[in-house]
Design a protein around this motif. Structure first.
Motif, PDB file in Angstrom:
ATOM      1  N   PHE A 133      14.387  81.248 -23.749  1.00  0.00           N
ATOM      2  CA  PHE A 133      14.705  79.881 -23.335  1.00  0.00           C
ATOM      3  C   PHE A 133      15.641  79.882 -22.132  1.00  0.00           C
ATOM      4  O   PHE A 133      15.399  79.194 -21.138  1.00  0.00           O
ATOM      5  CB  PHE A 133      15.334  79.110 -24.496  1.00  0.00           C
ATOM      6  N   GLY A 134      16.720  80.670 -22.212  1.00  0.00           N
ATOM      7  CA  GLY A 134      17.717  80.691 -21.150  1.00  0.00           C
ATOM      8  C   GLY A 134      17.347  81.553 -19.962  1.00  0.00           C
ATOM      9  O   GLY A 134      17.940  81.414 -18.888  1.00  0.00           O
ATOM     10  N   GLN A 135      16.377  82.458 -20.143  1.00  0.00           N
ATOM     11  CA  GLN A 135      15.995  83.339 -19.042  1.00  0.00           C
ATOM     12  C   GLN A 135      14.665  82.974 -18.406  1.00  0.00           C
ATOM     13  O   GLN A 135      14.390  83.404 -17.289  1.00  0.00           O
ATOM     14  CB  GLN A 135      15.919  84.793 -19.546  1.00  0.00           C
ATOM     15  N   GLY A 136      13.832  82.206 -19.141  1.00  0.00           N
ATOM     16  CA  GLY A 136      12.510  81.937 -18.607  1.00  0.00           C
ATOM     17  C   GLY A 136      12.095  80.485 -18.603  1.00  0.00           C
ATOM     18  O   GLY A 136      11.444  80.025 -17.660  1.00  0.00           O
ATOM     19  N   ILE A 137      12.466  79.728 -19.630  1.00  0.00           N
ATOM     20  CA  ILE A 137      12.005  78.342 -19.741  1.00  0.00           C
ATOM     21  C   ILE A 137      12.762  77.421 -18.784  1.00  0.00           C
ATOM     22  O   ILE A 137      12.170  76.616 -18.061  1.00  0.00           O
ATOM     23  CB  ILE A 137      12.170  77.834 -21.190  1.00  0.00           C
ATOM     24  N   VAL A 138      14.102  77.527 -18.786  1.00  0.00           N
ATOM     25  CA  VAL A 138      14.948  76.727 -17.898  1.00  0.00           C
ATOM     26  C   VAL A 138      15.908  77.648 -17.160  1.00  0.00           C
ATOM     27  O   VAL A 138      16.012  78.832 -17.473  1.00  0.00           O
ATOM     28  CB  VAL A 138      15.741  75.655 -18.688  1.00  0.00           C
ATOM     29  N   LYS A 139      16.615  77.084 -16.202  1.00  0.00           N
ATOM     30  CA  LYS A 139      17.610  77.843 -15.438  1.00  0.00           C
ATOM     31  C   LYS A 139      19.001  77.346 -15.819  1.00  0.00           C
ATOM     32  O   LYS A 139      19.373  76.221 -15.480  1.00  0.00           O
ATOM     33  CB  LYS A 139      17.375  77.662 -13.940  1.00  0.00           C
ATOM     34  N   PRO A 140      19.790  78.137 -16.536  1.00  0.00           N
ATOM     35  CA  PRO A 140      21.127  77.698 -16.960  1.00  0.00           C
ATOM     36  C   PRO A 140      21.982  77.260 -15.772  1.00  0.00           C
ATOM     37  O   PRO A 140      21.938  77.861 -14.698  1.00  0.00           O
ATOM     38  CB  PRO A 140      21.709  78.954 -17.620  1.00  0.00           C
ATOM     39  N   GLY A 141      22.731  76.193 -15.990  1.00  0.00           N
ATOM     40  CA  GLY A 141      23.640  75.707 -14.957  1.00  0.00           C
ATOM     41  C   GLY A 141      22.996  74.800 -13.930  1.00  0.00           C
ATOM     42  O   GLY A 141      23.679  74.321 -13.020  1.00  0.00           O
ATOM     43  N   ARG A 171      14.282  70.530 -13.232  1.00  0.00           N
ATOM     44  CA  ARG A 171      13.342  69.930 -12.282  1.00  0.00           C
ATOM     45  C   ARG A 171      11.907  70.296 -12.639  1.00  0.00           C
ATOM     46  O   ARG A 171      10.966  69.584 -12.327  1.00  0.00           O
ATOM     47  CB  ARG A 171      13.649  70.391 -10.850  1.00  0.00           C
ATOM     48  N   SER A 172      11.754  71.446 -13.277  1.00  0.00           N
ATOM     49  CA  SER A 172      10.471  71.903 -13.781  1.00  0.00           C
ATOM     50  C   SER A 172      10.752  72.805 -14.973  1.00  0.00           C
ATOM     51  O   SER A 172      11.883  73.246 -15.178  1.00  0.00           O
ATOM     52  CB  SER A 172       9.688  72.665 -12.704  1.00  0.00           C
ATOM     53  N   VAL A 173       9.736  73.056 -15.772  1.00  0.00           N
ATOM     54  CA  VAL A 173       9.867  73.920 -16.941  1.00  0.00           C
ATOM     55  C   VAL A 173       8.819  75.027 -16.830  1.00  0.00           C
ATOM     56  O   VAL A 173       7.657  74.756 -16.518  1.00  0.00           O
ATOM     57  CB  VAL A 173       9.664  73.134 -18.254  1.00  0.00           C
ATOM     58  N   THR A 174       9.236  76.254 -17.075  1.00  0.00           N
ATOM     59  CA  THR A 174       8.310  77.375 -17.034  1.00  0.00           C
ATOM     60  C   THR A 174       7.927  77.754 -18.462  1.00  0.00           C
ATOM     61  O   THR A 174       8.799  77.850 -19.335  1.00  0.00           O
ATOM     62  CB  THR A 174       8.954  78.590 -16.342  1.00  0.00           C
ATOM     63  N   TYR A 175       6.640  77.946 -18.687  1.00  0.00           N
ATOM     64  CA  TYR A 175       6.194  78.342 -20.021  1.00  0.00           C
ATOM     65  C   TYR A 175       5.472  79.683 -19.941  1.00  0.00           C
ATOM     66  O   TYR A 175       4.507  79.830 -19.193  1.00  0.00           O
ATOM     67  CB  TYR A 175       5.286  77.286 -20.644  1.00  0.00           C
ATOM     68  N   PRO A 176       5.917  80.680 -20.724  1.00  0.00           N
ATOM     69  CA  PRO A 176       5.368  82.026 -20.588  1.00  0.00           C
ATOM     70  C   PRO A 176       4.017  82.251 -21.266  1.00  0.00           C
ATOM     71  O   PRO A 176       3.319  83.207 -20.940  1.00  0.00           O
ATOM     72  CB  PRO A 176       6.420  82.915 -21.280  1.00  0.00           C
TER      73      PRO A 176
END
Length: 335
Positions: A174-182, A186-191
């Motif tokens: 979640f914190g490394q791939g889905i969203v960008k912490p901090g 603007r977009s969501v990445t789904y693996p």
């Protein structure tokens, strides 16, 4: 009598949430860290924690830190998927030695890495563990070592869950791939494959589950395993859409993870190489059967998806702590 829990890996996601859940029940929390002063500053949200200087790789440090405790929680993981072979088992050996010296139970958060496709799609505690990857083989070896330790006088509790998401610690998908912490979403990445089901574990719910099981550890066997169901999505991409809704941008695009880039860079970057190894878990559904857990506890702690995601996004700095603040406070302080 006030009970003390030693947590190895208290600065990580599951370690910190378990500290909060046990602390809410009146446990004193002791935590091992190589830099206790920095850990105390960075983890001030945990409240009163006794930070002890030591290295999880050093058995003597962990044994010394466990003196007088009533529980040991082994929540340490190699950061960024790095050097599992060289660190995972030695750290576990330290915790086993500490629990044995203190005469207390050892709690171990399990993963789904232990299973290959032969166990899919619904996986119970009794499913065969035929790992598909190097990390999976290491996790199986760790649990085999724990089972051996249980025959040597160390009581063990394993609570297994799917992919983590929560307000603390970004060492997960979640914190490394889905969203960008901090950063605002603007977009969501789904693996994964969009139509393939996937399970997620909200860390405060998982920690609450561990705390409730610990409350009843006198009823547990010497080697006990429970599966945590968490948040299941029949179509995995729905988790990405839910993340966008929780962030207040329901129309945000859902991007695919560029696996080809990870493949190209994996010879040069260990983290990418290790992430790529787990791709099979995104191609096929793996759902943990929590029947045993529900039968024992009566219910599994479960925060509604949108609320859980708002808490997670707020904690990771992707969402301003406005409406979600009360939810965040309620979850962190619940008994």
């Amino acid at each position: 009598m006030t009970r003390t829990a030693l947590i190895i890996g208290a600065t990580g996601g599951i370690g910190s949430e378990t500290a909060l859940a046990l602390g809410a029940r009146g446990w004193r929390i002791r935590a091992l860290n190589r830099n206790p002063a920095k850990a105390a500053r960075d983890m001030a949200f945990l409240g009163p924690v006794e930070w002890v200087k030591g290295d999880a790789m050093n058995k003597a440090d962990v044994v010394a830190a466990a003196k007088g405790v009533s529980l040991v929680v082994h929540a340490a993981n190699p950061p960024g998927y790095k050097n599992w072979k060289g660190t995972a088992l030695p750290m576990l050996e330290s915790s086993i030695a500490a629990a044995k010296a203190a005469g207390v139970r050892l709690v171990f958060p399990g993963t789904v890495y232990n299973y290959g496709p032969d166990a899919f799609p619904l996986v119970a505690e009794t499913a065969p563990q035929n790992p598909h990857t190097r990390k999976g083989a290491i996790r199986v070896a760790m649990e085999q070592r724990l089972q051996q330790a249980s025959s040597e006088g160390v009581s063990v509790l394993i609570v297994r869950a799917g992919d983590f998401f929560g307000p603390h610690g970004g060492n997960n998908w979640f914190g490394q791939g889905i969203v960008k912490p901090g950063k605002p979403v603007r977009s969501v990445t789904y693996p994964g494959s969009h139509k393939v089901g996937h399970a997620w574990a909200f860390l405060p719910d998982l920690a609450e589950t561990i705390a409730r099981l610990v409350d009843r550890q006198s009823e547990l066997g010497a080697f006990e395993t429970f599966h945590f169901g968490g948040h299941w999505f029949d179509e995995g991409v729905e988790f990405a859409h839910a993340t966008a809704r929780a962030a207040g941008v329901p129309d945000a695009p859902v991007k695919r993870l560029p696996w080809f880039a990870l493949t190209l860079l994996s010879p040069f970057m260990e983290t990418f190489r290790e992430m790529r190894e787990m791709r099979y878990l995104w191609k096929q559904p793996l759902r943990l059967d929590n029947t045993k857990l529900v039968a024992f506890l009566g219910q599994e702690p479960h925060t509604p998806t949108d609320q859980a995601l708002r808490v997670a996004l707020t904690g990771l700095g992707c969402l301003k702590p406005a409406a979600s603040h009360l939810e965040f406070t309620a979850i962190q302080g619940r008994a």
